[in-house]
Design an enzyme around this catalytic site. Structure first.
Site, PDB file in Angstrom:
ATOM      1  N   SER A  22       8.125   0.677  45.330  1.00 56.11           N
ATOM      2  CA  SER A  22       6.898   0.652  46.120  1.00 56.11           C
ATOM      3  C   SER A  22       5.677   0.869  45.218  1.00 56.11           C
ATOM      4  O   SER A  22       5.773   1.576  44.211  1.00 56.11           O
ATOM      5  CB  SER A  22       7.009   1.792  47.152  1.00 56.11           C
ATOM      6  OG  SER A  22       6.203   1.567  48.268  1.00 56.11           O
ATOM      7  N   PRO A  23       4.537   0.280  45.567  1.00 53.20           N
ATOM      8  CA  PRO A  23       3.352   0.489  44.729  1.00 53.20           C
ATOM      9  C   PRO A  23       2.932   1.960  44.709  1.00 53.20           C
ATOM     10  O   PRO A  23       2.901   2.607  45.755  1.00 53.20           O
ATOM     11  CB  PRO A  23       2.281  -0.370  45.403  1.00 53.20           C
ATOM     12  CG  PRO A  23       2.766  -0.589  46.805  1.00 53.20           C
ATOM     13  CD  PRO A  23       4.262  -0.556  46.729  1.00 53.20           C
ATOM     14  N   CYS A  25      -0.105   4.393  42.942  1.00 50.39           N
ATOM     15  CA  CYS A  25      -1.286   4.623  42.116  1.00 50.39           C
ATOM     16  C   CYS A  25      -0.950   5.596  40.996  1.00 50.39           C
ATOM     17  O   CYS A  25      -0.320   6.632  41.233  1.00 50.39           O
ATOM     18  CB  CYS A  25      -2.393   5.270  42.949  1.00 50.39           C
ATOM     19  SG  CYS A  25      -3.087   4.173  44.173  1.00 50.39           S
ATOM     20  N   ALA A  57      -1.757  -0.176  43.811  1.00 58.20           N
ATOM     21  CA  ALA A  57      -2.970  -0.689  44.453  1.00 58.20           C
ATOM     22  C   ALA A  57      -3.990  -1.002  43.369  1.00 58.20           C
ATOM     23  O   ALA A  57      -4.418  -0.117  42.627  1.00 58.20           O
ATOM     24  CB  ALA A  57      -3.517   0.351  45.419  1.00 58.20           C
ATOM     25  N   GLN A  99       0.022  -5.171  44.101  1.00 56.05           N
ATOM     26  CA  GLN A  99      -0.668  -4.953  45.374  1.00 56.05           C
ATOM     27  C   GLN A  99      -2.168  -5.025  45.120  1.00 56.05           C
ATOM     28  O   GLN A  99      -2.691  -4.275  44.289  1.00 56.05           O
ATOM     29  CB  GLN A  99      -0.304  -3.566  45.924  1.00 56.05           C
ATOM     30  CG  GLN A  99      -0.885  -3.301  47.301  1.00 56.05           C
ATOM     31  CD  GLN A  99      -0.605  -1.890  47.773  1.00 56.05           C
ATOM     32  OE1 GLN A  99      -0.962  -0.918  47.097  1.00 56.05           O
ATOM     33  NE2 GLN A  99       0.011  -1.753  48.922  1.00 56.05           N
ATOM     34  N   TYR A 182      -7.251   2.154  54.122  1.00 54.30           N
ATOM     35  CA  TYR A 182      -8.162   1.478  53.206  1.00 54.30           C
ATOM     36  C   TYR A 182      -8.856   0.329  53.932  1.00 54.30           C
ATOM     37  O   TYR A 182      -8.715   0.176  55.149  1.00 54.30           O
ATOM     38  CB  TYR A 182      -7.411   1.062  51.933  1.00 54.30           C
ATOM     39  CG  TYR A 182      -6.866   2.292  51.221  1.00 54.30           C
ATOM     40  CD1 TYR A 182      -7.735   3.292  50.779  1.00 54.30           C
ATOM     41  CD2 TYR A 182      -5.501   2.512  51.065  1.00 54.30           C
ATOM     42  CE1 TYR A 182      -7.262   4.455  50.174  1.00 54.30           C
ATOM     43  CE2 TYR A 182      -5.014   3.674  50.463  1.00 54.30           C
ATOM     44  CZ  TYR A 182      -5.902   4.634  50.027  1.00 54.30           C
ATOM     45  OH  TYR A 182      -5.441   5.787  49.441  1.00 54.30           O
ATOM     46  N   ARG A 230       1.023  -5.281  53.407  1.00 48.71           N
ATOM     47  CA  ARG A 230       1.455  -3.936  53.808  1.00 48.71           C
ATOM     48  C   ARG A 230       0.607  -3.488  54.983  1.00 48.71           C
ATOM     49  O   ARG A 230      -0.624  -3.508  54.914  1.00 48.71           O
ATOM     50  CB  ARG A 230       1.349  -2.943  52.649  1.00 48.71           C
ATOM     51  CG  ARG A 230       1.673  -1.518  53.082  1.00 48.71           C
ATOM     52  CD  ARG A 230       1.889  -0.533  51.952  1.00 48.71           C
ATOM     53  NE  ARG A 230       3.298  -0.514  51.544  1.00 48.71           N
ATOM     54  CZ  ARG A 230       3.870   0.461  50.837  1.00 48.71           C
ATOM     55  NH1 ARG A 230       3.159   1.491  50.436  1.00 48.71           N
ATOM     56  NH2 ARG A 230       5.148   0.409  50.505  1.00 48.71           N
ATOM     57  N   ARG A 324       8.724   7.814  45.839  1.00 52.37           N
ATOM     58  CA  ARG A 324       8.825   9.089  45.104  1.00 52.37           C
ATOM     59  C   ARG A 324      10.172   9.292  44.421  1.00 52.37           C
ATOM     60  O   ARG A 324      10.228   9.839  43.313  1.00 52.37           O
ATOM     61  CB  ARG A 324       8.504  10.256  46.042  1.00 52.37           C
ATOM     62  CG  ARG A 324       7.018  10.336  46.381  1.00 52.37           C
ATOM     63  CD  ARG A 324       6.758  11.222  47.563  1.00 52.37           C
ATOM     64  NE  ARG A 324       7.368  10.671  48.758  1.00 52.37           N
ATOM     65  CZ  ARG A 324       7.421  11.293  49.925  1.00 52.37           C
ATOM     66  NH1 ARG A 324       6.897  12.496  50.047  1.00 52.37           N
ATOM     67  NH2 ARG A 324       7.979  10.715  50.962  1.00 52.37           N
TER      68      ARG A 324
HETATM   69  C1  LIG Z   1       2.058   8.807  43.552  1.00 53.04           C
HETATM   70  C2  LIG Z   1       1.995   7.873  44.711  1.00 53.04           C
HETATM   71  C3  LIG Z   1       1.106   6.816  44.694  1.00 53.04           C
HETATM   72  C4  LIG Z   1       1.070   5.903  45.760  1.00 53.04           C
HETATM   73  N1  LIG Z   1       0.238   4.818  45.674  1.00 53.04           N
HETATM   74  C5  LIG Z   1       0.342   3.834  46.604  1.00 53.04           C
HETATM   75  C6  LIG Z   1      -0.323   2.595  46.424  1.00 53.04           C
HETATM   76  O1  LIG Z   1      -0.911   2.317  45.382  1.00 53.04           O
HETATM   77  N2  LIG Z   1      -0.250   1.692  47.428  1.00 53.04           N
HETATM   78  C7  LIG Z   1       0.469   1.944  48.573  1.00 53.04           C
HETATM   79  O2  LIG Z   1       0.498   1.088  49.470  1.00 53.04           O
HETATM   80  N3  LIG Z   1       1.148   3.080  48.739  1.00 53.04           N
HETATM   81  C8  LIG Z   1       1.124   4.017  47.784  1.00 53.04           C
HETATM   82  N4  LIG Z   1       1.871   5.139  47.908  1.00 53.04           N
HETATM   83  C9  LIG Z   1       2.819   5.249  49.031  1.00 53.04           C
HETATM   84  C10 LIG Z   1       4.200   4.750  48.596  1.00 53.04           C
HETATM   85  O3  LIG Z   1       4.159   3.384  48.191  1.00 53.04           O
HETATM   86  C11 LIG Z   1       5.227   4.920  49.724  1.00 53.04           C
HETATM   87  O4  LIG Z   1       4.869   4.091  50.799  1.00 53.04           O
HETATM   88  C12 LIG Z   1       5.337   6.364  50.205  1.00 53.04           C
HETATM   89  O5  LIG Z   1       5.359   7.271  49.108  1.00 53.04           O
HETATM   90  C13 LIG Z   1       6.605   6.570  51.044  1.00 53.04           C
HETATM   91  O6  LIG Z   1       7.759   6.248  50.300  1.00 53.04           O
HETATM   92  P1  LIG Z   1       8.697   7.388  49.629  1.00 53.04           P
HETATM   93  O7  LIG Z   1       9.107   8.328  50.721  1.00 53.04           O
HETATM   94  O8  LIG Z   1       9.857   6.624  49.034  1.00 53.04           O
HETATM   95  O9  LIG Z   1       7.908   8.110  48.598  1.00 53.04           O
HETATM   96  C14 LIG Z   1       1.921   6.085  46.875  1.00 53.04           C
HETATM   97  C15 LIG Z   1       2.779   7.180  46.899  1.00 53.04           C
HETATM   98  C16 LIG Z   1       2.853   8.048  45.833  1.00 53.04           C
HETATM   99  C17 LIG Z   1       3.865   9.183  45.869  1.00 53.04           C
END
Ligand SMILES: Cc1cc2nc3c(=O)[nH]c(=O)nc-3n(C[C@H](O)[C@H](O)[C@H](O)COP(=O)(O)O)c2cc1C
Length: 356
Positions: A22-23, A25, A57, A99, A182, A230, A324
Site C-alpha cells: 500500500s502507498p 508517505c 502519495a 499514487q 485529501y 483509492r 504497516r
Molecule cells: C506511514 C504510513 C504512510 C501512509 N501513507 C499513505 C499514502 O501515501 N497514501 C495512502 O492512500 N495511504 C497511506 N497510508 C495508509 C496505508 O496505505 C493503509 O491504507 C493503512 O495503513 C491501513 O493498512 P495497514 O493496516 O496494513 O497498515 C499510510 C499509512 C502509513 C502507516
C-alpha cells in the site's frame, strides 16, 4: 478459485501474485524528489516478493503536499530518480505503481514525528485549498481557500501532467488518491463540500472533480496499463459519504476505464468513530467488487497470511494491500508463502533468495 500466489493479468500487466504494498508517505523528499531512501524502502518490497509496489502519495503540485517533505511529480526533473526506482522494481518482478495526490485542505502540516501540526507560513507552511472554506479541524484548524472553477480545472491539469511524467518514469500502474480527506475526497463528501456551483450539492456535482480528473488522466495514461482509484468507502459519519455512494461512483469510474477500486475509509473529519479491527475494510472491497463489477483491493489490518489467502480465495477482493506490516517485515510475501506453501514460491523471488 484464485489463490494468493496466482498471477493476475489486467490489460497488458501481469502481477506475479495478489499481494500489493500500500502507498505509504515517507516524508523524506527534498523539493519532492525521490532519493536513496525511496529506492531502498520500495526496493525491499520487490525483493521480498510483492506483486505490486505502490509508491507513496505523490503531489501533483507543491501546494498539494501534506508536508514540505512529501514526494512530488510536478516537474520533469523529478522523473529521473523515480525511473531508477521503477527499473529496480521491475527487474525484481514487481509491478511499479504510484499514487498521485493533492492534499487539499490537509496540506501544509509538519511531519508526524515533528508533531503532525499545521505549519505557519513563517515556518514553511502555505495556504491550503479545498472545495469550501471549511477547516478539517483538530490539528489542522486553518480554513482552506475556496477554489474557483478555474483553479479546479487547473488542478485537474496538474494531475494530467503528473500522469504523463509517471509514464515517463516507468510506472505501470497509477492510482488517483480520492481517499483520506485529501482534495478529491473533500469534493466527494458533503461534510467538506458545501459548494453551490456545479462542483457541489448533488452526488453528480460532488463526484464531478474525481470523474473529470480520472477521465483526463485516463486519456494520457497508456491504454495497455491499469489504473486505480483509492476511495474512502465511507466517512463513518451520519450524513457523510457512504458505501452506497462508493458503489455508484465505482460503477462510473469503471465506465471511464478504471480497473481497480482500492477500498479504504475515513479521515475526512477528525472525530469519526472508526471500528478498527483486522480486515475491517474488506466488506467494502467485497461489496464494490460484487455490485459495481470491478476488481478491488482490500486494505487495513491485514497482517495474517491466512486471512490474506482467504480474502482472495473467497473472492472478496482481487489484491490484498499490506501497509504497516510491510514496514515490520518488508519480505512479508516471502514469509507468507513460506507459511502457506513451503518452498513453492521461490520462483517468484529474486534468484539470490531462491533458497528460501
Ligand atoms: C506511514 C504510513 C504512510 C501512509 N501513507 C499513505 C499514502 O501515501 N497514501 C495512502 O492512500 N495511504 C497511506 N497510508 C495508509 C496505508 O496505505 C493503509 O491504507 C493503512 O495503513 C491501513 O493498512 P495497514 O493496516 O496494513 O497498515 C499510510 C499509512 C502509513 C502507516
Amino acid at each position: 478459485m484464485s489463490t494468493l500466489f496466482d498471477p493476475f493479468t489486467v490489460r497488458n500487466v501481469t502481477f506475479r501474485n495478489r499481494i500489493g504494498i500500500s502507498p505509504m508517505c515517507q516524508y523524506s523528499s527534498q523539493d519532492g524528489f525521490a532519493n536513496d531512501w525511496h529506492l531502498v524502502h520500495l526496493g525491499a518490497f520487490a525483493t521480498g516478493g510483492a506483486g505490486l509496489v505502490i509508491a507513496e502519495a505523490t503531489a501533483v503540485e507543491p501546494r498539494g503536499r501534506i508536508t514540505p517533505f512529501c514526494a512530488g511529480l510536478w516537474e520533469d526533473a523529478q522523473i529521473g530518480p523515480l525511473l531508477r526506482i521503477t527499473q529496480f522494481l521491475k527487474q525484481h518482478g514487481a509491478v511499479a505503481g504510484i499514487q498521485l495526490a493533492h492534499a487539499g485542505r490537509k496540506a501544509g502540516a509538519s511531519r508526524p514525528w515533528e508533531g503532525d501540526r499545521l505549519l505557519g507560513e513563517e515556518e514553511g507552511g502555505w495556504e491550503p485549498w479545498g472545495p469550501s472554506a471549511i477547516a478539517f479541524g483538530d490539528n489542522l484548524p486553518r480554513a482552506p481557500h475556496e477554489m474557483t472553477v478555474q483553479e479546479i480545472h487547473g488542478v485537474t491539469a496538474r494531475f494530467v501532467e503528473a500522469t504523463r511524467r509517471a509514464v515517463a518514469a516507468g510506472f505501470e500502474f497509477v492510482e488517483l488518491h480520492a481517499a483520506h480527506g485529501y482534495l478529491a475526497h473533500s469534493f466527494l463528501s458533503p461534510l467538506s463540500n458545501h459548494r453551490a456551483d456545479e462542483y457541489g450539492g448533488s452526488f453528480e456535482n460532488r463526484t464531478r472533480f474525481t470523474l473529470e480528473t480520472f477521465r483526463a488522466m485516463r486519456q494520457v495514461w497508456p491504454e495497455n496499463l491499469p489504473m486505480a482509484v483509492r476511495l474512502s468507502c465511507t466517512d463513518w459519519v451520519e450524513g457523510g459519504w457512504a458505501i452506497e455512494d462508493s458503489v455508484e461512483l465505482s460503477k462510473r469510474l469503471k465506465a471511464e476505464g478504471a480497473d481497480f477500486i482500492d477500498c479504504s475509509s475515513g479521515a475526512i473529519v477528525p472525530d469519526a468513530k472508526i471500528p478498527f479491527a483486522p480486515g475491517f475494510q474488506v466488506p467494502f472491497a467485497e461489496r464494490i467488487r460484487k455490485e459495481a463489477g470491478i476488481a478491488t483491493m482490500a486494505v487495513g489490518g491485514i497482517t495474517d497470511p491466512r486471512m490474506a489467502a482467504e480474502i482472495i480465495a473467497e473472492g472478496r477482493a482481487d489484491i490484498v494491500l499490506i501497509a504497516r506490516e510491510s514496514l515490520r517485515d518488508p519480505h512479508w510475501p516471502a514469509r507468507a508463502a513460506h507459511e502457506l506453501l513451503g518452498s513453492r514460491f521461490s520462483s517468484q523471488l529474486p534468484v539470490q533468495y531462491c533458497m528460501v
